[in-house]
Scaffold this active site. Structure first.
Site, short mmCIF file in Angstrom:
data_model
loop_
_atom_site.label_atom_id
_atom_site.label_comp_id
_atom_site.label_asym_id
_atom_site.label_seq_id
_atom_site.Cartn_x
_atom_site.Cartn_y
_atom_site.Cartn_z
CE LYS A 14 -1.79 -0.39 4.31
NZ LYS A 14 -0.78 -1.60 4.95
NE ARG A 89 -2.35 -0.94 10.74
CZ ARG A 89 -1.24 -0.26 10.13
NH1 ARG A 89 -1.29 1.00 9.75
NH2 ARG A 89 -0.11 -1.12 9.86
NE ARG A 125 8.11 -2.71 5.24
CZ ARG A 125 6.93 -2.29 5.46
NH1 ARG A 125 6.31 -2.12 4.44
NH2 ARG A 125 6.54 -2.25 6.68
NE ARG A 158 8.38 -0.03 9.62
CZ ARG A 158 7.09 0.00 8.95
NH1 ARG A 158 6.87 0.49 7.78
NH2 ARG A 158 6.22 -0.44 9.92
NE ARG A 169 4.15 -4.48 11.66
CZ ARG A 169 4.73 -4.04 10.44
NH1 ARG A 169 5.85 -4.56 10.34
NH2 ARG A 169 4.46 -3.16 9.43
P1 AMP Z 1 2.85 0.97 9.01
O1 AMP Z 1 3.93 1.81 8.73
O2 AMP Z 1 1.36 1.30 8.40
O3 AMP Z 1 3.01 -0.37 8.97
O4 AMP Z 1 2.48 1.23 10.83
C1 AMP Z 1 3.58 0.98 11.68
C2 AMP Z 1 2.72 0.78 12.90
O5 AMP Z 1 2.18 2.07 13.24
C3 AMP Z 1 1.62 -0.19 13.03
O6 AMP Z 1 2.16 -1.55 13.43
C4 AMP Z 1 0.84 0.42 14.50
O7 AMP Z 1 1.78 0.20 15.53
C5 AMP Z 1 1.08 1.90 14.17
N1 AMP Z 1 -0.08 2.50 13.17
C6 AMP Z 1 -0.21 2.91 11.88
N2 AMP Z 1 -1.40 3.17 11.80
C7 AMP Z 1 -2.12 2.92 12.80
C8 AMP Z 1 -3.65 3.09 12.93
N3 AMP Z 1 -4.43 3.48 12.17
N4 AMP Z 1 -4.32 2.67 14.17
C9 AMP Z 1 -3.24 2.11 15.05
N5 AMP Z 1 -1.91 2.01 15.10
C10 AMP Z 1 -1.31 2.34 13.71
#
Ligand code: AMP
Length: 211
Positions: A14, A89, A125, A158, A169
């Site tokens: 995404k 989410r 990644r 990361r 996750r």
């Molecule tokens: P991402 O980069 O989108 O994979 O997000 C990394 C981390 O940020 C996730 O594993 C969550 O811990 C947190 N996170 C990002 N967006 C959200 C959201 N909408 N709601 C809750 N946690 C979020």
């Protein structure tokens, strides 16, 4: 506002697709993951609240996230085309977007990728610490190891892409985020895409869908 939500498991592509669309088309891209990582780096209040959850691969509480996105969307002109990547989410986040924030989502695109491919994508990644440009150790390495092709920033692994956190996750995705598929399907706003195709092929399809 014209809002498109990108839905998909971690590693489904995404962010990569949204970033390219923002560069080549007229979209503003909001990645809540990037917003949280910047907040954590700057040690803001939000960053401090989020850190423990993000590092463990848990979701940051809905109230924190809703406030964050509400603030980001405030003041944006009405005709702006927006891609939300990583928000909502959970169902309460989607409801807040549709009701409380009064910014109803126009469509939700779901990037479908088989679980085994997600694990390979996530553990391999790498990402630029500075501009967020995504890489992969095998399929998309930077030209010079550890250095971002685009901005010269550090390319890192990361913490939450480590093998231990990735499994958790994915479980969190199935439990808390996948109910969003029915949420948007019932509202006739969901479109499913095969996310297991080359980046450029999928990008072309997205440009068609979104224009
Ligand atoms: P991402 O980069 O989108 O994979 O997000 C990394 C981390 O940020 C996730 O594993 C969550 O811990 C947190 N996170 C990002 N967006 C959200 C959201 N909408 N709601 C809750 N946690 C979020």
């Amino acid at each position: 506002m014209n809002i498109t939500v990108f839905l998909g498991a971690p590693g489904s592509g995404k962010g990569t697709q949204a970033k390219r669309l923002a560069e080549s088309q007229n979209f503003i891209h909001f990645s809540t993951g990037d917003m949280l990582r910047s907040a954590m780096k700057a040690e803001t209040d939000v960053g401090k609240k989020a850190k423990g959850f993000v590092d463990k691969g848990d979701l940051v509480p809905d109230n924190v996230m809703i406030e964050l996105i509400e603030a980001a969307l405030t003041g944006i002109p009405n005709n702006t085309k927006i891609i939300l990547d990583g928000f909502p989410r959970t169902v309460p986040q989607a409801e807040a977007l549709d009701q409380k924030i009064s910014t109803a989502v126009n469509r939700a695109l779901y990037f479908l990728v088989p679980e085994k491919d997600l694990i390979t994508r996530l553990t391999g990644r790498r990402v630029c610490e500075k501009c967020g440009e995504p890489y992969h150790v095998e399929s998309l390495p930077p030209k010079k190891e550890g250095v971002c092709d685009k901005c010269g920033g550090n390319v890192i692994h990361r913490k939450d892409d480590s093998a231990e956190v990735v499994g958790h996750r994915l479980q969190v995705f199935h439990k808390l985020t996948s109910p969003l598929l029915s949420y948007y399907k019932t509202k006739n706003r969901l479109k499913e895409l095969d996310g297991n195709r080359p980046i450029d092929t999928l990008q072309k399809e997205l440009v068609q869908i979104l224009n």
